[in-house]
Design a protein around this motif. Structure first.
Motif, PDB file in Angstrom:
ATOM      1  N   LEU A 180      18.758  -1.318   2.982  1.00  0.00           N
ATOM      2  CA  LEU A 180      17.887  -2.490   2.927  1.00  0.00           C
ATOM      3  C   LEU A 180      16.533  -2.181   3.565  1.00  0.00           C
ATOM      4  CD1 LEU A 180      20.599  -5.091   3.951  1.00  0.00           C
ATOM      5  CD2 LEU A 180      20.055  -4.189   1.690  1.00  0.00           C
ATOM      6  N   GLN A 181      16.153  -0.940   3.508  1.00  0.00           N
ATOM      7  CA  GLN A 181      14.899  -0.466   4.064  1.00  0.00           C
ATOM      8  C   GLN A 181      14.194   0.394   3.033  1.00  0.00           C
ATOM      9  OE1 GLN A 181      16.246   1.723   7.499  1.00  0.00           O
ATOM     10  NE2 GLN A 181      16.954  -0.095   8.607  1.00  0.00           N
ATOM     11  N   HIS A 182      12.944   0.733   3.320  1.00  0.00           N
ATOM     12  CA  HIS A 182      12.214   1.668   2.460  1.00  0.00           C
ATOM     13  C   HIS A 182      13.002   2.983   2.375  1.00  0.00           C
ATOM     14  CE1 HIS A 182       8.710   3.693   0.711  1.00  0.00           C
ATOM     15  NE2 HIS A 182       8.991   4.708   1.522  1.00  0.00           N
TER      16      HIS A 182
ATOM     17  N   LEU B  97       0.828  -1.206   0.000  1.00  0.00           N
ATOM     18  CA  LEU B  97       0.000   0.000   0.000  1.00  0.00           C
ATOM     19  C   LEU B  97       0.861   1.254   0.000  1.00  0.00           C
ATOM     20  CD1 LEU B  97      -2.772  -1.106   2.543  1.00  0.00           C
ATOM     21  CD2 LEU B  97      -2.978  -0.915   0.054  1.00  0.00           C
ATOM     22  N   ARG B  98       1.933   1.235   0.786  1.00  0.00           N
ATOM     23  CA  ARG B  98       2.845   2.389   0.826  1.00  0.00           C
ATOM     24  C   ARG B  98       3.522   2.586  -0.521  1.00  0.00           C
ATOM     25  NH1 ARG B  98       7.529   1.929   5.119  1.00  0.00           N
ATOM     26  NH2 ARG B  98       7.999   0.152   3.772  1.00  0.00           N
ATOM     27  N   SER B  99       4.000   1.494  -1.125  1.00  0.00           N
ATOM     28  CA  SER B  99       4.673   1.586  -2.416  1.00  0.00           C
ATOM     29  C   SER B  99       3.725   2.079  -3.491  1.00  0.00           C
ATOM     30  CB  SER B  99       5.253   0.225  -2.816  1.00  0.00           C
ATOM     31  OG  SER B  99       6.252  -0.187  -1.912  1.00  0.00           O
ATOM     32  N   ALA B 100       2.511   1.559  -3.482  1.00  0.00           N
ATOM     33  CA  ALA B 100       1.517   1.975  -4.472  1.00  0.00           C
ATOM     34  C   ALA B 100       1.229   3.465  -4.346  1.00  0.00           C
ATOM     35  CB  ALA B 100       0.234   1.160  -4.296  1.00  0.00           C
TER      36      ALA B 100
ATOM     37  N   SER C 138       9.157  -7.395  -7.701  1.00  0.00           N
ATOM     38  CA  SER C 138       9.394  -6.559  -8.884  1.00  0.00           C
ATOM     39  C   SER C 138       9.844  -5.166  -8.484  1.00  0.00           C
ATOM     40  CB  SER C 138       8.129  -6.477  -9.735  1.00  0.00           C
ATOM     41  OG  SER C 138       7.028  -6.017  -8.958  1.00  0.00           O
ATOM     42  N   LEU C 139       9.270  -4.623  -7.416  1.00  0.00           N
ATOM     43  CA  LEU C 139       9.652  -3.290  -6.941  1.00  0.00           C
ATOM     44  C   LEU C 139      11.026  -3.319  -6.274  1.00  0.00           C
ATOM     45  CD1 LEU C 139       6.236  -2.137  -5.413  1.00  0.00           C
ATOM     46  CD2 LEU C 139       7.110  -1.725  -7.722  1.00  0.00           C
ATOM     47  N   ASN C 140      11.291  -4.359  -5.494  1.00  0.00           N
ATOM     48  CA  ASN C 140      12.594  -4.475  -4.836  1.00  0.00           C
ATOM     49  C   ASN C 140      13.729  -4.628  -5.846  1.00  0.00           C
ATOM     50  OD1 ASN C 140      11.649  -4.298  -2.189  1.00  0.00           O
ATOM     51  ND2 ASN C 140      11.205  -6.489  -2.091  1.00  0.00           N
ATOM     52  N   TYR C 141      13.514  -5.423  -6.870  1.00  0.00           N
ATOM     53  CA  TYR C 141      14.552  -5.624  -7.879  1.00  0.00           C
ATOM     54  C   TYR C 141      14.723  -4.375  -8.742  1.00  0.00           C
ATOM     55  CZ  TYR C 141      15.203 -10.601  -6.905  1.00  0.00           C
ATOM     56  OH  TYR C 141      15.524 -11.802  -6.304  1.00  0.00           O
TER      57      TYR C 141
END
Length: 766
Positions: free
Chosen positions: A578-580, A23-26, A589-592
């Protein structure tokens, strides 16, 4: 209707990720995007078009992006921790709190006044104020003597600071398992922690060779140093130089006067006007002396041609002295022994005894020229002027860590020069940053989560392994590399070490205390605390000279950055990366697309135009065949031309494609490796859920969206100008260039051939 009912009943519902991370990433992606822009026209505008609106740049910053935002939050976290009770934690953590307490106690700092600096000056062999001022009018300059070398040695061993002479211990370029002595022009010109918020560049850590090019500037404490970063327009150069000279002279005059008024005899025969005249004359002469030394360094600076670093000469101390004596005599100066005495003096505080016949010293050719000319220059300058130069160099770096009056004086001088980009944060964040810089591992102990070892670290190690495999596969496809070079490349990839999060020993209190052995901290003596920590680090560094190099962390776990250490063939990924907003984004997909491309960038650094010079063991030795090198150089021209075509209309300038070549290659390789790694990851683990609000996008589209978002930011014109002098391309071009060269991006986003994001000519190395 029966058929439709059966189809609907058998259709699997769309899985949507509703975790707080998703939700935060979106929300972050949606708020940053400008969906009116077309992704095939300008993908950076599409992903970051509204970022500045949703993340207004604070007036205190000249540039603002995810990296700056994260580092600011890290300092705030450190500050909050240091305000809590640490009595039940290991001694170094309690010392970190005491260091913070002393830094925050401005009342005590003001009450102690200049006394801490005066005490240090006495221990160094320097007067309370420059003899040049001649307050009592009874100084005979013709008979005055000043042992500048002894004082410079004292400064190095007590403050860890280079004045006139640069010295350090580095990994041997050709044998990464041992250390070498390195000498040249001053490198560590300010060993004290920065009291400003400085933007941390995402850059691979290089070795002594590039350190000689990219001079270490810690706090930009010297107002003279502004000449290095200003004067972007030639027609304004003369006017700017005059302004800088005037402001700097006033600053040094005021600085000197504070010390004269503090310690000068009260029965001086000088009137106030005469005193002011003497002080300003001293400031003027220091300015000229400093200009001369600056020119000696700049005129003999190292070229940036990478291949020239394959052979860094080494000399015995006797050979250096012989060369120096010859140059001094050629310049009609009087030769004197310098280099053996200097090294003996520095190592006198260590357990190491040098063997001057066998312990060779690495010195680049330009540095050898500097050392000889510097000695020739000093042989003809009056001792009282040398003392003035050394006195100011030392006092100005300590001044920022003492009274409010001195800090205001320094800040006022910078503002007079228009350096508003050098933001001075609130005192609490200044002190948190200082503690983090001086006792970073102790601070990391306090904020590290033990669960990291069995939750986050395994994920990162899997990602790194997939990234290496992806690069190996891309190397296998490269037709421009011969088989022998490919084999050597595979071996280097296999042996590439990774340091993730924080050292394994960090949470062991006993080992942490061993790491900071010899450090003492007092809540009432801030400057002395900093000096004590510096001295412990200097002694530790000297004592390791005879010990083999087993590798080490390139940075503290609290730094928002990542590093490739060429001479150790090692990737370092600090905990806070290694954090937001770089990791833990909810979907792979977002992490990569974010952290994965950063890791790929660092991995690729090992094989870019500079990294290719270092073999699998981190040694500066040729390991590519000549044919492969020629093919590589030919392919790099495409990148140089491409990035040189990028135009920044706000400042009417282009990117320097040659200067930014290594970073551009790393950016391009990082994206290709991360996408290949994601595909392999999804193949093994199955498809991932959809991102809420982005159900229409597949995982690979989200990957590129995350990559574009990584480089969102906003900068003023002044910072854009400064960015164009850096070895990194401005952020919008870091995103654009890597994607314009990526055929997968064009296919995934359905960009027609010839569109801005899908040009016909694509630059590819890996």
């Amino acid at each position: 209707m029966t058929v439709l009912y059966v189809k609907q009943k058998n259709r699997k519902p769309i899985r949507i990720c509703l975790s707080k991370e998703c939700l935060r990433s979106a929300a972050n992606l949606a708020l940053s995007m400008n969906t009116k822009a077309h992704p095939c026209e300008d993908f950076y505008q599409y992903t970051c078009g509204n970022w500045a609106k949703e993340h207004p740049r604070p007036d205190i910053f000249q540039s603002y992006d995810w990296f700056r935002d994260k580092q600011t939050k890290v300092y705030a976290t450190v500050r909050d921790f240091l305000n809590r009770n640490t009595s039940d934690l290991p001694r170094p953590v309690k010392q970190a709190k005491d260091l913070y307490t002393a830094c925050m106690d401005t009342e005590t700092l003001d009450k102690r006044g200049l006394k801490p600096i005066l005490k240090v000056l006495e221990s160094l062999g320097l007067p309370a104020y420059p003899t040049y001022i001649n307050v009592t009018e009874d100084t005979d300059y013709s008979t005055y003597s000043f042992d500048w070398l002894e004082v410079v040695i004292n400064i190095k061993i007590q403050l860890g600071m280079d004045v006139l002479i640069g010295f350090d211990i580095f990994t041997d370029p050709k044998n990464s398992s041992i250390y070498k002595l390195v000498m040249g022009s001053p490198e560590t010109t300010n060993p004290f922690p920065s009291m400003r918020h400085e933007k941390k560049r995402h850059i691979g850590q290089r070795n002594l060779v590039t350190n000689k090019i990219e001079r270490y500037k810690n706090d930009n404490i010297n107002v003279e140093d502004t000449k290095n970063v200003k004067n972007f327009d030639n027609e304004e150069k003369k006017e700017d130089d005059e302004k800088i000279a005037h402001v700097s002279k006033l600053y040094y005059a005021e600085l000197i006067k504070l010390f004269v008024l503090e310690d000068a005899p009260k029965d001086s025969n000088l009137s106030e006007l005469q005193l002011d005249q003497n002080i300003f004359l001293a400031a003027n002469d220091y300015h000229n002396f400093n200009d001369d030394m600056y020119e000696l360094e700049v005129n003999n600076d190292t070229s940036s041609e990478d291949d020239e670093y394959l052979d860094v000469p080494e000399y015995t101390v006797y050979e250096i002295q012989e060369h120096t004596d010859m140059i001094v005599k050629d310049n009609n100066g009087t030769a004197s022994p310098i280099w053996k005495r200097y090294l003996e003096g520095v190592f006198n505080i260590s357990n190491v005894k040098l063997d001057f016949k066998n312990d060779k010293i690495l010195i680049s050719d330009p540095d050898l020229v500097y050392m000889a000319l510097m000695a020739a220059y000093l042989s003809k300058v009056s001792p009282v002027l040398i003392e003035l130069y050394v006195w100011i160099k030392v006092v100005e770096v300590m001044a920022a860590h003492t009274t409010t009056e001195l800090r205001i004086l320094f800040q006022r001088s910078y503002e007079a020069l228009g350096n508003h980009d050098l933001y001075t944060p609130p005192r609490s964040q200044q002190c948190a940053s200082a503690v983090n810089e001086m006792l970073g591992m102790a601070v990391s102990y306090a904020i590290a989560d033990p669960r990291f070892f069995y939750i986050t670290k395994p994920k990162i190690e899997v990602m790194l392994s997939e990234m290496k495999n992806a690069l190996a596969h891309l190397v296998g496809q490269a037709k421009w590399m011969d088989d022998d070079t490919k084999l050597a490349t595979y071996q280097k990839i296999i042996q590439m070490k990774t340091l993730v999060g924080f050292p394994d020993w960090l949470l062991d209190a006993e080992k942490l205390e061993k790491y900071y052995e010899g450090i003492e901290v007092n809540t009432k003596t801030h400057l002395e605390n900093l000096i004590n920590i510096i001295q412990a680090k200097i002694k530790k560094a000297l004592n390791k000279f005879r010990i083999g190099n087993n590798g080490s962390w390139a940075t503290d776990p609290t730094e928002v950055n990542a590093y490739h250490t060429f001479q150790e063939n090692t990737i370092t990924v600090p905990l806070v990366m290694l954090q937001h907003p770089f990791f833990d984004l909810g979907l792979d997909s977002l992490n990569y697309g974010s952290l994965g491309t950063v890791l790929g960038h660092e991995i690729t650094h090992g094989f870019d135009n500079f990294g290719r010079l270092f073999d699998k063991n981190g040694n500066l030795l040729p390991w590519w065949s000549n044919d492969t090198i020629n093919s590589f150089v030919n392919k790099t021209q495409c990148f140089i031309d491409q990035y040189s075509s990028y135009y920044v209309p706000e400042i009417d300038q282009h990117v320097d494609g040659k200067k930014t070549l290594g970073e551009n290659i790393a950016d391009n390789g990082g994206v290709r490796e991360a996408l290949a790694a994601l595909r392999e990851h999804l193949r093994k683990n199955g498809p991932e859920p959809k991102l809420p609000g982005f159900e229409h996008l597949n995982s690979e589209q989200l990957f590129f969206l995350s990559f574009g978002n990584l480089w969102c930011g906003v900068s003023t014109k002044e910072i854009l100008k400064a960015d164009l002098t850096d070895e990194h391309s401005p952020q919008q071009f870091r995103a654009r260039g890597a994607l314009q060269n990526n055929a997968d991006f064009a296919k995934i986003w359905n960009c027609p051939p010839g569109s801005p994001m899908n040009p016909s000519n694509k630059c590819i190395i890996f």
